[in-house]
Design an enzyme around this catalytic site. Structure first.
Site, mmCIF file in Angstrom:
data_model
loop_
_atom_site.group_PDB
_atom_site.id
_atom_site.type_symbol
_atom_site.label_atom_id
_atom_site.label_comp_id
_atom_site.label_asym_id
_atom_site.label_seq_id
_atom_site.Cartn_x
_atom_site.Cartn_y
_atom_site.Cartn_z
ATOM 1 N N VAL A 223 0.842 -1.203 0.000
ATOM 2 C CA VAL A 223 0.000 0.000 0.000
ATOM 3 C C VAL A 223 0.876 1.253 0.000
ATOM 4 O O VAL A 223 0.590 2.236 -0.683
ATOM 5 C CB VAL A 223 -0.969 -0.006 1.209
ATOM 6 C CG1 VAL A 223 -1.759 1.292 1.280
ATOM 7 C CG2 VAL A 223 -1.916 -1.196 1.114
ATOM 8 N N TYR A 224 1.969 1.190 0.767
ATOM 9 C CA TYR A 224 2.923 2.308 0.822
ATOM 10 C C TYR A 224 3.525 2.584 -0.559
ATOM 11 O O TYR A 224 3.548 3.740 -1.013
ATOM 12 C CB TYR A 224 4.018 1.975 1.838
ATOM 13 C CG TYR A 224 5.196 2.915 1.820
ATOM 14 C CD1 TYR A 224 5.096 4.195 2.352
ATOM 15 C CD2 TYR A 224 6.423 2.520 1.272
ATOM 16 C CE1 TYR A 224 6.191 5.062 2.344
ATOM 17 C CE2 TYR A 224 7.515 3.372 1.272
ATOM 18 C CZ TYR A 224 7.389 4.643 1.795
ATOM 19 O OH TYR A 224 8.461 5.494 1.782
ATOM 20 N N GLN A 225 4.007 1.547 -1.223
ATOM 21 C CA GLN A 225 4.631 1.731 -2.534
ATOM 22 C C GLN A 225 3.622 2.263 -3.554
ATOM 23 O O GLN A 225 3.954 3.102 -4.393
ATOM 24 C CB GLN A 225 5.215 0.404 -3.043
ATOM 25 C CG GLN A 225 6.409 -0.103 -2.244
ATOM 26 C CD GLN A 225 7.667 0.713 -2.483
ATOM 27 O OE1 GLN A 225 7.685 1.923 -2.285
ATOM 28 N NE2 GLN A 225 8.727 0.065 -2.910
#
Length: 218
Positions: A128-130
């Site tokens: 989700v961060y990437q």
């Protein structure tokens, strides 16, 4: 120059603020918690208390007016869940870009992440961060009113900086001290010839100033 940094209490941001203030720039760091202000004052930066998860575009633009450059160095942090990757790593970056456009601040530098990709698949926190970082980068790239440069460091370490880096469109993965990331950011802010570039950064053998001049075509 007057430079406003989002995520002003972050580990890279504090190092960057010290560098910029040390060379005579006027630096302001946007922070969420008033108690973080003393750490900014210690490195020579002016603390600006504002929550980028709840502020309006106009509130952020007000803090950016009169600046020569803006740096987005905010992040939800390693202990946060997926929701804050969306609200900080993506949402706050979009907000900061919109506010810079509204305030007429053209020079805009983003601290992104190696592997950031709006099409990144998966539901784990790091996925989700990437994806959030990639979506934020794509949004910034679409802003014609910004002279943007996106920096994607490799694995961040707290080792002392060496001043020697590899800075290219594609470097491959590798570590890099936060101190060297801050040094590269300080050079990028000052080098509008890097506008429109997405750069990866790891430790290497080229002095920071030479590496930045090289990607700028000098």
């Amino acid at each position: 120059m007057r430079i406003v940094i989002a995520g002003g209490h972050g580990q890279i941001a504090l190092r960057l603020e010290r560098l910029l203030a040390g060379r005579g720039d006027e630096v302001a760091g946007i922070i969420r918690k008033p108690e973080q202000g003393e750490d900014l004052r210690e490195v020579g930066a002016e603390p600006v208390v504002l929550d980028l998860e709840s502020a309006s575009v106009e509130e952020v633009a007000e803090r950016l007016r009169g600046a020569d450059a803006a740096v987005f160095a905010a992040g939800a942090g390693p202990g946060s869940g997926t929701a804050r990757k969306e609200t900080v790593d993506k949402g706050a970056a979009v907000l900061f870009a919109d506010a810079a456009v509204r305030a007429g601040v053209r020079r805009f530098v983003v601290v992104s992440s190696m592997g950031a990709d709006p099409d990144h698949q998966g539901d784990e926190v790091f996925d989700v961060y990437q994806r959030a970082k990639g979506e934020a980068d794509a949004y910034v790239q679409g802003q014609d009113a910004l002279d943007w440069t996106i920096l994607r460091p490799g694995a961040l370490t707290d080792d002392p900086g060496t001043g020697l880096v590899r800075l290219e469109a594609r470097t491959g993965r590798g570590p890099v001290p936060r101190e060297d990331v801050a040094a590269v950011l300080a050079e990028l802010v000052d080098t509008p010839a890097t506008t429109g570039l997405v750069l990866e950064l790891i430790s290497g053998s080229t002095p920071v100033s030479v590496a930045v001049k090289s990607v700028a075509g000098n």
